[in-house]
Design a protein around this motif. Structure first.
Motif, mmCIF file in Angstrom:
data_model
loop_
_atom_site.group_PDB
_atom_site.id
_atom_site.type_symbol
_atom_site.label_atom_id
_atom_site.label_comp_id
_atom_site.label_asym_id
_atom_site.label_seq_id
_atom_site.Cartn_x
_atom_site.Cartn_y
_atom_site.Cartn_z
ATOM 1 N N MET A 1 79.014 -14.513 31.165
ATOM 2 C CA MET A 1 78.613 -14.637 32.561
ATOM 3 C C MET A 1 78.174 -16.080 32.836
ATOM 4 O O MET A 1 77.290 -16.619 32.186
ATOM 5 C CB MET A 1 77.484 -13.652 32.870
ATOM 6 N N ASN A 2 78.831 -16.707 33.798
ATOM 7 C CA ASN A 2 78.450 -18.043 34.238
ATOM 8 C C ASN A 2 77.007 -18.043 34.744
ATOM 9 O O ASN A 2 76.612 -17.154 35.503
ATOM 10 C CB ASN A 2 79.421 -18.447 35.358
ATOM 11 N N HIS A 3 76.223 -19.060 34.315
ATOM 12 C CA HIS A 3 74.804 -19.090 34.679
ATOM 13 C C HIS A 3 74.602 -19.132 36.197
ATOM 14 O O HIS A 3 73.744 -18.445 36.744
ATOM 15 C CB HIS A 3 74.132 -20.297 34.028
ATOM 16 N N HIS A 4 75.373 -19.959 36.849
ATOM 17 C CA HIS A 4 75.239 -20.082 38.312
ATOM 18 C C HIS A 4 75.520 -18.736 38.987
ATOM 19 O O HIS A 4 74.817 -18.339 39.918
ATOM 20 C CB HIS A 4 76.207 -21.152 38.821
ATOM 21 N N HIS A 5 76.531 -18.047 38.490
ATOM 22 C CA HIS A 5 76.878 -16.754 39.094
ATOM 23 C C HIS A 5 75.783 -15.717 38.828
ATOM 24 O O HIS A 5 75.449 -14.917 39.710
ATOM 25 C CB HIS A 5 78.210 -16.268 38.534
ATOM 26 N N ALA A 6 75.222 -15.735 37.626
ATOM 27 C CA ALA A 6 74.147 -14.787 37.303
ATOM 28 C C ALA A 6 72.950 -14.996 38.236
ATOM 29 O O ALA A 6 72.345 -14.026 38.716
ATOM 30 C CB ALA A 6 73.732 -14.953 35.853
ATOM 31 N N LEU A 7 72.619 -16.248 38.505
ATOM 32 C CA LEU A 7 71.502 -16.523 39.417
ATOM 33 C C LEU A 7 71.837 -16.074 40.839
ATOM 34 O O LEU A 7 70.964 -15.596 41.573
ATOM 35 C CB LEU A 7 71.172 -18.016 39.396
ATOM 36 N N ALA A 8 73.091 -16.231 41.216
ATOM 37 C CA ALA A 8 73.506 -15.784 42.555
ATOM 38 C C ALA A 8 73.370 -14.257 42.680
ATOM 39 O O ALA A 8 72.985 -13.741 43.730
ATOM 40 C CB ALA A 8 74.938 -16.216 42.829
ATOM 41 N N LEU A 9 73.695 -13.548 41.615
ATOM 42 C CA LEU A 9 73.538 -12.091 41.643
ATOM 43 C C LEU A 9 72.068 -11.713 41.821
ATOM 44 O O LEU A 9 71.728 -10.831 42.611
ATOM 45 C CB LEU A 9 74.083 -11.479 40.349
ATOM 46 N N LEU A 10 71.201 -12.393 41.071
ATOM 47 C CA LEU A 10 69.771 -12.113 41.198
ATOM 48 C C LEU A 10 69.283 -12.423 42.611
ATOM 49 O O LEU A 10 68.551 -11.627 43.217
ATOM 50 C CB LEU A 10 68.986 -12.940 40.171
ATOM 51 N N GLN A 11 69.690 -13.581 43.131
ATOM 52 C CA GLN A 11 69.242 -13.959 44.469
ATOM 53 C C GLN A 11 69.744 -12.951 45.511
ATOM 54 O O GLN A 11 69.026 -12.614 46.455
ATOM 55 C CB GLN A 11 69.731 -15.369 44.827
ATOM 56 N N GLY A 12 70.963 -12.475 45.335
ATOM 57 C CA GLY A 12 71.496 -11.481 46.272
ATOM 58 C C GLY A 12 70.663 -10.211 46.285
ATOM 59 O O GLY A 12 70.393 -9.643 47.356
ATOM 60 N N MET A 13 70.260 -9.767 45.122
ATOM 61 C CA MET A 13 69.436 -8.545 45.057
ATOM 62 C C MET A 13 68.047 -8.795 45.636
ATOM 63 O O MET A 13 67.494 -7.953 46.359
ATOM 64 C CB MET A 13 69.342 -8.059 43.614
ATOM 65 N N LEU A 14 67.474 -9.954 45.323
ATOM 66 C CA LEU A 14 66.140 -10.273 45.852
ATOM 67 C C LEU A 14 66.153 -10.382 47.373
ATOM 68 O O LEU A 14 65.194 -9.976 48.034
ATOM 69 C CB LEU A 14 65.635 -11.584 45.237
ATOM 70 N N ARG A 15 67.221 -10.929 47.930
ATOM 71 C CA ARG A 15 67.330 -11.038 49.405
ATOM 72 C C ARG A 15 67.231 -9.661 50.043
ATOM 73 O O ARG A 15 66.524 -9.451 51.027
ATOM 74 C CB ARG A 15 68.669 -11.665 49.804
ATOM 75 N N ILE A 16 67.957 -8.713 49.487
ATOM 76 C CA ILE A 16 67.936 -7.358 50.052
ATOM 77 C C ILE A 16 66.544 -6.741 49.909
ATOM 78 O O ILE A 16 66.003 -6.159 50.854
ATOM 79 C CB ILE A 16 68.986 -6.476 49.349
ATOM 80 N N ARG A 17 65.944 -6.880 48.736
ATOM 81 C CA ARG A 17 64.621 -6.287 48.496
ATOM 82 C C ARG A 17 63.576 -6.871 49.454
ATOM 83 O O ARG A 17 62.824 -6.120 50.090
ATOM 84 C CB ARG A 17 64.215 -6.536 47.042
ATOM 85 N N ARG A 18 63.526 -8.192 49.562
ATOM 86 C CA ARG A 18 62.503 -8.823 50.418
ATOM 87 C C ARG A 18 62.764 -8.536 51.904
ATOM 88 O O ARG A 18 61.815 -8.356 52.683
ATOM 89 C CB ARG A 18 62.453 -10.331 50.170
ATOM 90 N N PHE A 19 64.026 -8.524 52.286
ATOM 91 C CA PHE A 19 64.368 -8.215 53.684
ATOM 92 C C PHE A 19 63.872 -6.814 54.044
ATOM 93 O O PHE A 19 63.267 -6.607 55.100
ATOM 94 C CB PHE A 19 65.890 -8.315 53.873
ATOM 95 N N GLU A 20 64.107 -5.864 53.172
ATOM 96 C CA GLU A 20 63.719 -4.493 53.486
ATOM 97 C C GLU A 20 62.207 -4.282 53.362
ATOM 98 O O GLU A 20 61.649 -3.449 54.079
ATOM 99 C CB GLU A 20 64.490 -3.525 52.584
ATOM 100 N N GLU A 21 61.572 -5.000 52.469
ATOM 101 C CA GLU A 21 60.102 -4.920 52.411
ATOM 102 C C GLU A 21 59.512 -5.393 53.741
ATOM 103 O O GLU A 21 58.552 -4.806 54.253
ATOM 104 C CB GLU A 21 59.580 -5.753 51.241
ATOM 105 N N LYS A 22 60.072 -6.452 54.281
ATOM 106 C CA LYS A 22 59.595 -6.944 55.587
ATOM 107 C C LYS A 22 59.935 -5.946 56.691
ATOM 108 O O LYS A 22 59.126 -5.712 57.606
ATOM 109 C CB LYS A 22 60.234 -8.306 55.896
ATOM 110 N N ALA A 23 61.117 -5.367 56.611
ATOM 111 C CA ALA A 23 61.508 -4.370 57.621
ATOM 112 C C ALA A 23 60.542 -3.185 57.618
ATOM 113 O O ALA A 23 60.230 -2.620 58.673
ATOM 114 C CB ALA A 23 62.932 -3.899 57.367
ATOM 115 N N THR A 24 60.058 -2.812 56.450
ATOM 116 C CA THR A 24 59.089 -1.723 56.360
ATOM 117 C C THR A 24 57.817 -2.075 57.123
ATOM 118 O O THR A 24 57.263 -1.249 57.863
ATOM 119 C CB THR A 24 58.758 -1.437 54.882
ATOM 120 N N GLU A 25 57.340 -3.301 56.941
ATOM 121 C CA GLU A 25 56.148 -3.750 57.680
ATOM 122 C C GLU A 25 56.399 -3.699 59.187
ATOM 123 O O GLU A 25 55.562 -3.219 59.966
ATOM 124 C CB GLU A 25 55.797 -5.191 57.283
ATOM 125 N N LEU A 26 57.542 -4.192 59.590
ATOM 126 C CA LEU A 26 57.846 -4.267 61.019
ATOM 127 C C LEU A 26 58.014 -2.877 61.630
ATOM 128 O O LEU A 26 57.663 -2.662 62.793
ATOM 129 C CB LEU A 26 59.122 -5.095 61.220
#
Length: 324
Positions: A1-26
């Motif tokens: 697994m390319n390092h850059h791609h692995a970090l992109a996968l992590l960032q993609g998952m974190l984006r969804i998690r943080r977006f929905e955590e904020k949506a819960t507050e709202l």
């Protein structure tokens, strides 16, 4: 697994998690109204599967689709504005949380009807095949959809006509509050697809790299001319309630806790750290970028406008035809 791609996968998952955590507050603040179904815990499926889907391919989703939409590339601001009901939303403010849509990105819902997207996916794939376009239609749905007639009709026709559909079943074990074992005599969903002569696999849906590998393999097969559809069943779990109005009385807290030990994000971070791909500074930068993006999305939604009453009949059909 390319390092850059692995970090992109992590960032993609974190984006969804943080977006929905904020949506819960709202939602709690009543900024977002109506029904809202969160994807927290299932992020690896959306992010991993979307790696195999090109810009010309189509995506059909369910009412639990914030993660799919973000992973597809719909701007966070347009999604949040839609959840607010503002006309700057990706569906003009008329769809809300369950009906995200972006024609330009070939994201065809967001459907509030269980299994409602499957016939649509077959139709999109049929159009591609009839017009000689080598595209894939990726269709996400939950395991509850396999109890519906549309599932059997759609997968049968896709197999019979050898249509390029990638069926992506997110099996989180519960159709709303009904456990799979209480509603299906055959709980190995992969076998249901195989009964229609469709190649089918079961995949660990809590492992983003496993999801991507299976999706790349399946999409490659589907894209290969007259090969027909492919079926992937992802074993995953939602860590939150079915919807914001669900008391979750149907499942044991110990079961939820057990699945949380397999959190696709919490397990991927130490894995990347052990492999020397991720350090604390990179993770902090990633979190800061996502926090800024989510804050910007909220500001965009707050500054959005309501549709004027004068245009509310637009897109409405009547006996006289389409309203002006």
């Amino acid at each position: 697994m390319n390092h850059h791609h692995a970090l992109a996968l992590l960032q993609g998952m974190l984006r969804i998690r943080r977006f929905e955590e904020k949506a819960t507050e709202l939602y709690t603040e009543e900024k977002i109204r109506g029904f809202m179904h969160l994807y927290i815990g299932e992020e690896a499926v959306a992010v991993g599967a979307m790696q195999a889907i090109g810009p010309d391919d189509a995506v059909v989703s369910t009412y639990r689709e914030h993660g799919h939409a973000l992973a597809r590339g719909i701007p966070a601001g347009a999604i949040m504005a839609e959840m607010y009901g503002k006309q700057e939303g990706c569906s003009g403010g008329r769809g809300g949380s369950m009906h995200l849509f972006d024609r330009g990105r070939r994201f065809y819902g967001g459907s509030a009807i269980v299994s409602g997207g499957l016939p649509l996916a077959v139709g999109l794939a049929l159009a591609d095949k009839m017009q000689g376009r080598h595209r894939v239609t990726a269709c996400f749905f939950g395991e509850g959809a396999v109890a519906e007639g549309e599932f059997h009709e759609s997968i049968n026709l896709a197999a019979l006509w050898r249509l390029p559909v990638l069926f992506l079943c997110e099996n989180n074990l519960y159709a709303m509050g009904t456990a799979l074992a209480c509603s299906e005599s055959q709980t190995d969903i992969r076998l249901k697809a195989a009964a229609y002569n469709v190649p089918a696999e079961s995949v660990d849906g809590m492992d983003v790299e496993a999801v991507e590998a299976a999706s790349q393999r399946a999409a490659g097969a589907v894209r290969n001319g007259d090969a027909g559809p492919y079926f992937l069943e992802f074993h995953t779990y939602r860590f939150v309630a079915h919807s914001m109005f669900d008391a979750q009385l149907y499942r044991d807290k110990a079961e939820v806790a057990e699945w949380k030990t397999r959190d696709p994000i919490a397990t991927y971070i130490p894995r990347l750290q052990e492999e020397g791909v991720l350090d604390d500074a990179t993770l902090a930068r990633m979190e800061a970028e996502i926090a800024a993006e989510v804050a910007e999305a909220v500001a965009f939604a707050e500054a959005g406008s309501w549709e004027p009453p004068a245009t509310l009949t637009r897109h409405v059909y009547s006996a006289e035809g389409l309203a002006p």
